[in-house]
Write a protein that holds these residues in place. Structure first.
Motif, PDB file in Angstrom:
ATOM      1  N   ALA A   1       1.014  -1.410   0.036  1.00  0.00           N
ATOM      2  CA  ALA A   1       0.167   0.164  -0.144  1.00  0.00           C
ATOM      3  C   ALA A   1       0.842   1.292  -0.260  1.00  0.00           C
ATOM      4  O   ALA A   1       2.385   1.671   0.412  1.00  0.00           O
ATOM      5  CB  ALA A   1      -0.816  -0.179   1.027  1.00  0.00           C
ATOM      6  N   GLY A   2       0.849   2.092  -0.756  1.00  0.00           N
ATOM      7  CA  GLY A   2       0.971   3.033  -0.707  1.00  0.00           C
ATOM      8  C   GLY A   2       2.176   3.273  -1.725  1.00  0.00           C
ATOM      9  O   GLY A   2       2.902   4.281  -2.502  1.00  0.00           O
TER      10      GLY A   2
ATOM     11  N   SER B   1       3.869   1.992  -5.915  1.00  0.00           N
ATOM     12  CA  SER B   1       2.789   2.472  -7.552  1.00  0.00           C
ATOM     13  C   SER B   1       3.524   1.122  -8.081  1.00  0.00           C
ATOM     14  O   SER B   1       4.158   0.442  -7.999  1.00  0.00           O
ATOM     15  CB  SER B   1       3.671   3.309  -7.672  1.00  0.00           C
ATOM     16  OG  SER B   1       3.651   5.285  -7.103  1.00  0.00           O
TER      17      SER B   1
ATOM     18  N   ASP C   1      -7.258  11.409  -8.928  1.00  0.00           N
ATOM     19  CA  ASP C   1      -5.938  11.739  -8.574  1.00  0.00           C
ATOM     20  C   ASP C   1      -4.853  10.793  -7.774  1.00  0.00           C
ATOM     21  O   ASP C   1      -4.009  11.440  -7.647  1.00  0.00           O
ATOM     22  CB  ASP C   1      -6.782  13.090  -7.279  1.00  0.00           C
ATOM     23  CG  ASP C   1      -7.623  14.179  -7.562  1.00  0.00           C
ATOM     24  OD1 ASP C   1      -8.344  14.421  -6.567  1.00  0.00           O
ATOM     25  OD2 ASP C   1      -7.030  14.662  -8.543  1.00  0.00           O
ATOM     26  N   ARG C   2      -5.047   9.538  -8.302  1.00  0.00           N
ATOM     27  CA  ARG C   2      -4.228   8.095  -7.967  1.00  0.00           C
ATOM     28  C   ARG C   2      -3.988   7.985  -9.758  1.00  0.00           C
ATOM     29  O   ARG C   2      -2.006   7.525  -9.646  1.00  0.00           O
ATOM     30  CB  ARG C   2      -4.805   7.806  -7.267  1.00  0.00           C
ATOM     31  CG  ARG C   2      -4.958   8.063  -5.800  1.00  0.00           C
ATOM     32  CD  ARG C   2      -5.317   7.218  -4.656  1.00  0.00           C
ATOM     33  NE  ARG C   2      -6.403   6.690  -5.051  1.00  0.00           N
ATOM     34  CZ  ARG C   2      -6.300   4.728  -4.916  1.00  0.00           C
ATOM     35  NH1 ARG C   2      -5.307   4.469  -5.362  1.00  0.00           N
ATOM     36  NH2 ARG C   2      -7.739   4.103  -5.454  1.00  0.00           N
TER      37      ARG C   2
ATOM     38  N   ASN D   1      -0.633   5.114  -8.455  1.00  0.00           N
ATOM     39  CA  ASN D   1      -0.076   5.356  -7.225  1.00  0.00           C
ATOM     40  C   ASN D   1      -0.210   5.386  -6.083  1.00  0.00           C
ATOM     41  O   ASN D   1      -2.010   5.072  -6.643  1.00  0.00           O
ATOM     42  CB  ASN D   1       0.584   7.333  -7.383  1.00  0.00           C
ATOM     43  CG  ASN D   1       2.468   7.544  -8.271  1.00  0.00           C
ATOM     44  OD1 ASN D   1       2.241   6.540  -9.141  1.00  0.00           O
ATOM     45  ND2 ASN D   1       1.647   8.307  -9.779  1.00  0.00           N
ATOM     46  N   SER D   2      -0.307   5.835  -4.906  1.00  0.00           N
ATOM     47  CA  SER D   2      -0.692   5.653  -3.565  1.00  0.00           C
ATOM     48  C   SER D   2      -2.076   4.473  -3.879  1.00  0.00           C
ATOM     49  O   SER D   2      -2.950   4.366  -3.199  1.00  0.00           O
ATOM     50  CB  SER D   2      -1.356   7.547  -3.662  1.00  0.00           C
ATOM     51  OG  SER D   2      -0.479   8.296  -3.513  1.00  0.00           O
ATOM     52  N   LEU D   3      -1.563   3.579  -4.509  1.00  0.00           N
ATOM     53  CA  LEU D   3      -2.136   2.167  -4.081  1.00  0.00           C
ATOM     54  C   LEU D   3      -3.116   1.202  -3.179  1.00  0.00           C
ATOM     55  O   LEU D   3      -2.402   2.148  -2.090  1.00  0.00           O
ATOM     56  CB  LEU D   3      -1.365   1.198  -4.594  1.00  0.00           C
ATOM     57  CG  LEU D   3      -1.374   0.626  -6.106  1.00  0.00           C
ATOM     58  CD1 LEU D   3      -0.677   0.449  -7.044  1.00  0.00           C
ATOM     59  CD2 LEU D   3      -2.762   1.231  -7.281  1.00  0.00           C
ATOM     60  N   LYS D   4      -3.805   1.087  -3.133  1.00  0.00           N
ATOM     61  CA  LYS D   4      -4.746   1.164  -1.269  1.00  0.00           C
ATOM     62  C   LYS D   4      -5.531  -0.729  -1.917  1.00  0.00           C
ATOM     63  O   LYS D   4      -4.776  -0.996  -2.544  1.00  0.00           O
ATOM     64  CB  LYS D   4      -5.849   1.583  -1.631  1.00  0.00           C
ATOM     65  CG  LYS D   4      -6.156   3.366  -1.083  1.00  0.00           C
ATOM     66  CD  LYS D   4      -7.111   4.341  -0.988  1.00  0.00           C
ATOM     67  CE  LYS D   4      -7.261   5.334  -1.660  1.00  0.00           C
ATOM     68  NZ  LYS D   4      -8.139   6.551  -0.803  1.00  0.00           N
TER      69      LYS D   4
ATOM     70  N   ASP E   1      -7.616  -1.403  -3.542  1.00  0.00           N
ATOM     71  CA  ASP E   1      -7.621  -1.052  -5.427  1.00  0.00           C
ATOM     72  C   ASP E   1      -7.320  -2.716  -5.942  1.00  0.00           C
ATOM     73  O   ASP E   1      -6.663  -2.881  -7.622  1.00  0.00           O
ATOM     74  CB  ASP E   1      -5.924  -0.458  -6.301  1.00  0.00           C
ATOM     75  CG  ASP E   1      -6.586   1.028  -5.678  1.00  0.00           C
ATOM     76  OD1 ASP E   1      -5.769   1.321  -4.991  1.00  0.00           O
ATOM     77  OD2 ASP E   1      -7.774   1.261  -6.031  1.00  0.00           O
TER      78      ASP E   1
ATOM     79  N   SER F   1      -0.982  -4.637   2.522  1.00  0.00           N
ATOM     80  CA  SER F   1      -1.029  -3.480   3.634  1.00  0.00           C
ATOM     81  C   SER F   1       0.411  -4.181   4.488  1.00  0.00           C
ATOM     82  O   SER F   1       0.674  -4.626   4.254  1.00  0.00           O
ATOM     83  CB  SER F   1      -2.005  -3.820   5.054  1.00  0.00           C
ATOM     84  OG  SER F   1      -2.301  -4.738   5.132  1.00  0.00           O
TER      85      SER F   1
END
Length: 120
Positions: A13-14, A16, A64-65, A82-85, A88, A120
């Motif tokens: 997470a976070g 790219s 925005d990601r 980017n800023s993957l969760k 996703d 995570s």
């Protein structure tokens, strides 16, 4: 249909990832190109699209990601994520959009998909 996705994988997470799609010329067809995803047990959803005039759209969940782009000289479609969760996590599909009988520009041809797993 020869749409070949690549670039998927596992990331924390976070992080790219950048997905690529070799469109084999389909980038010049239809009303646009897009990226969709399907998580286990969920319906396939279109997360981003780019029309023939370059107009882009994004689902609220990725706005925005993620950034969609194309290189028509190489017949390539891209999705920079980017800023993957963790949410996703899904199989991501490249798609060709065509107008339906109601003139809506919707995905109608799909690639085989590439797995993206965000931990995570």
């Amino acid at each position: 249909v020869q749409l070949m996705e690549s670039g998927g994988g596992s990331v924390q997470a976070g992080g790219s990832l950048k997905l690529s799609c070799d469109t084999s010329g389909y980038i010049f067809s239809g009303c646009g190109m897009g990226w969709a995803r399907q998580a286990p047990g969920a319906e396939r959803e279109l997360v981003s699209s780019i029309s023939t005039d370059g107009t882009t759209t994004y689902a609220d969940s990725v706005k925005d990601r993620f950034t969609i782009s194309q290189d028509k000289t190489k017949n390539m479609l891209y999705l920079q994520m980017n800023s993957l969760k963790t949410e996703d996590t899904a199989v991501y599909y490249c798609a060709v959009l065509f107008e339906d009988s109601s003139l809506r520009c919707i995905p109608q041809l799909w690639g085989q998909g590439t797995q993206v797993t965000v931990s995570s």
